[in-house]
Design a protein around this motif. Structure first.
Motif, PDB file in Angstrom:
ATOM      1  N   GLY A 101      -2.795   9.407  -4.208  1.00  0.00           N
ATOM      2  CA  GLY A 101      -4.029   8.724  -3.832  1.00  0.00           C
ATOM      3  C   GLY A 101      -3.792   7.344  -3.240  1.00  0.00           C
ATOM      4  N   ILE A 102      -2.671   7.196  -2.539  1.00  0.00           N
ATOM      5  CA  ILE A 102      -2.359   5.915  -1.901  1.00  0.00           C
ATOM      6  C   ILE A 102      -2.134   6.126  -0.410  1.00  0.00           C
ATOM      7  N   SER A 103      -1.947   5.035   0.316  1.00  0.00           N
ATOM      8  CA  SER A 103      -1.706   5.118   1.758  1.00  0.00           C
ATOM      9  C   SER A 103      -0.328   5.692   2.029  1.00  0.00           C
ATOM     10  N   GLY A 119      -0.392  -3.068  -1.066  1.00  0.00           N
ATOM     11  CA  GLY A 119      -1.244  -4.214  -0.763  1.00  0.00           C
ATOM     12  C   GLY A 119      -2.557  -4.168  -1.506  1.00  0.00           C
ATOM     13  N   ASN A 120      -3.405  -5.120  -1.205  1.00  0.00           N
ATOM     14  CA  ASN A 120      -4.716  -5.199  -1.868  1.00  0.00           C
ATOM     15  C   ASN A 120      -5.848  -5.248  -0.848  1.00  0.00           C
ATOM     16  N   THR A 140      -5.439   2.823   0.484  1.00  0.00           N
ATOM     17  CA  THR A 140      -5.449   4.287   0.289  1.00  0.00           C
ATOM     18  C   THR A 140      -5.595   5.051   1.609  1.00  0.00           C
ATOM     19  N   LYS A 141      -5.450   4.331   2.723  1.00  0.00           N
ATOM     20  CA  LYS A 141      -5.675   4.968   4.030  1.00  0.00           C
ATOM     21  C   LYS A 141      -4.517   5.884   4.413  1.00  0.00           C
TER      22      LYS A 141
END
Length: 387
Positions: free
Chosen positions: A330-332, A340-341, A346-347
């Motif tokens: 579920g992350i980029s 990053g924040n 999550t892209k």
């Protein structure tokens, strides 16, 4: 500009008193001293190749027209060649036994050895000559439009014509003399031919920082070229002191710009030599011409080397693996976005939105293979640089 057609001047007339300077590559005088064959705005003699000079003589023997020749009237009974110096010098050189032609049996023959009827034919051949009278600006503007036997004047030859004077004379004596013993050394770093003014053009470009026309205009009347020679030799000596091994890719690089940029930095020529050898043997380096600026600049700008990039198969394989793992977590799929924040945490980027990057930079020993490849979004890849 006033012009008068002359049809009464023969080859014998024009070659009377002909002088050729082998050292400078110039046909100097003719017409019993009345004609200056190579005024300073003229290019050097470039027909001495056993083809074009021979073709001029064969054209006369076959009755082919040599084309119009133009004289500039300097004063009463004094002329200089405006167009035709290559042809006139070729004829004069043949008559003074500087080269031979082949007869019908394939045997080489100098003028003194050819049949007397052929000698007579050459000597009695009449030339079509226009005598031109006008102001210096008119004469030189006309000269700029001339092509000699299909060989256009190059830019430096035109500039020599426009800014003719003592400075150009001295410049050509130093840099356009093919007999100059320094030519071989200069040729390691400068491309071109002395006779076509390429070394002079380079020297002027370096010393003027690219403002050649302005520099020539400003120095036109000067009777010394000390600054020009000193600067040129300073660049050459600087190159050879840093890069002790001469490589073919060094020819024609922007050494003047590199000298100005890096001349105040110290280099260990032994270390530099080792770096050059290592980069030359590195299969990932695609642009050897960039090796020298890369080293001078501290070995940081890998773009200069055009380092081999990852192929499409590698990119697709790494992209697919990263995308699958990212979706599970579920992350980029961009590793730097994932930690990053921001909104891209999550892209999932498309492959077109990503670049292949070396995990360990090539300049730090990282290989261009699948084990050292990761896909980053274009923003992070550009920001990463050579880190």
């Amino acid at each position: 500009m006033k012009t008068t057609l002359r049809t009464d001047i023969t080859v014998k007339d024009i070659c009377e008193g002909f002088v050729y300077n082998e050292l400078e590559g110039k046909g100097l005088f003719g017409l019993s001293g009345k004609l200056t064959i190579q005024p300073e705005y003229q290019r050097n003699y470039i027909y001495a190749d056993g083809k074009r000079d021979v073709a001029v003589i064969e054209s006369i023997l076959k009755g082919y027209p040599l084309g119009l020749i133009y004289f500039n009237t300097v004063s009463a009974d004094k002329f200089e060649v405006l167009d035709g110096q290559q042809r006139i010098t070729s004829i004069g050189r043949f008559l003074t036994s500087k080269f031979a032609i082949k007869d019908e049996h394939g045997m080489e023959q100098y003028f003194s050895g050819i049949a007397s009827d052929k000698q007579e034919l050459i000597l009695k051949t009449k030339l079509l000559i226009y005598e031109c009278e006008g102001e210096e600006s008119e004469i030189k503007e006309w000269f700029k439009t001339i092509n000699i036997a299909g060989v256009p004047l190059n830019n430096q030859e035109l500039l020599n014509a426009i800014y003719s004077g003592p400075f150009v004379t001295l410049g050509k004596e130093e840099f356009s003399n093919s007999q100059n013993s320094n030519i071989q050394k200069w040729s390691a770093y400068v491309t071109g031919s002395a006779l076509r003014q390429d070394f002079l053009a380079c020297a002027l470009d370096w010393v003027s920082k690219g403002n050649v026309s302005e520099y020539m205009s400003r120095h036109r009347k000067q009777d010394n070229i000390k600054e020009l020679k000193t600067y040129f030799n300073s660049v050459i000596d600087w190159i050879s002191s840093i890069f002790t091994d001469v490589e073919s890719e060094m020819r024609g690089l922007e050494w003047g710009r590199l000298y100005e940029t890096y001349k105040k930095q110290a280099y260990d020529h032994n270390k530099v030599s080792k770096q050059v050898k290592e980069l030359y043997s590195d299969s990932y380096v695609k642009n050897r011409r960039g090796v020298f600026e890369f080293i001078l600049g501290g070995s940081s700008d890998t773009k200069l080397l055009d380092v081999r990039v990852f192929d499409e198969a590698t990119k697709k394989s790494v992209y697919g693996k990263q995308k699958t793992e990212a979706e599970k977590k579920g992350i980029s799929n961009c590793p730097l976005c994932a930690v990053g924040n921001n909104t891209n945490k999550t892209k999932i980027w498309t492959i077109a939105e990503m670049d292949a990057d070396h995990v360990s930079a090539w300049s730090k020993g990282g290989a261009t293979d699948i084990k050292n490849c990761e896909m980053l979004c274009k923003t992070h890849n550009r920001a990463k640089g050579n880190k």
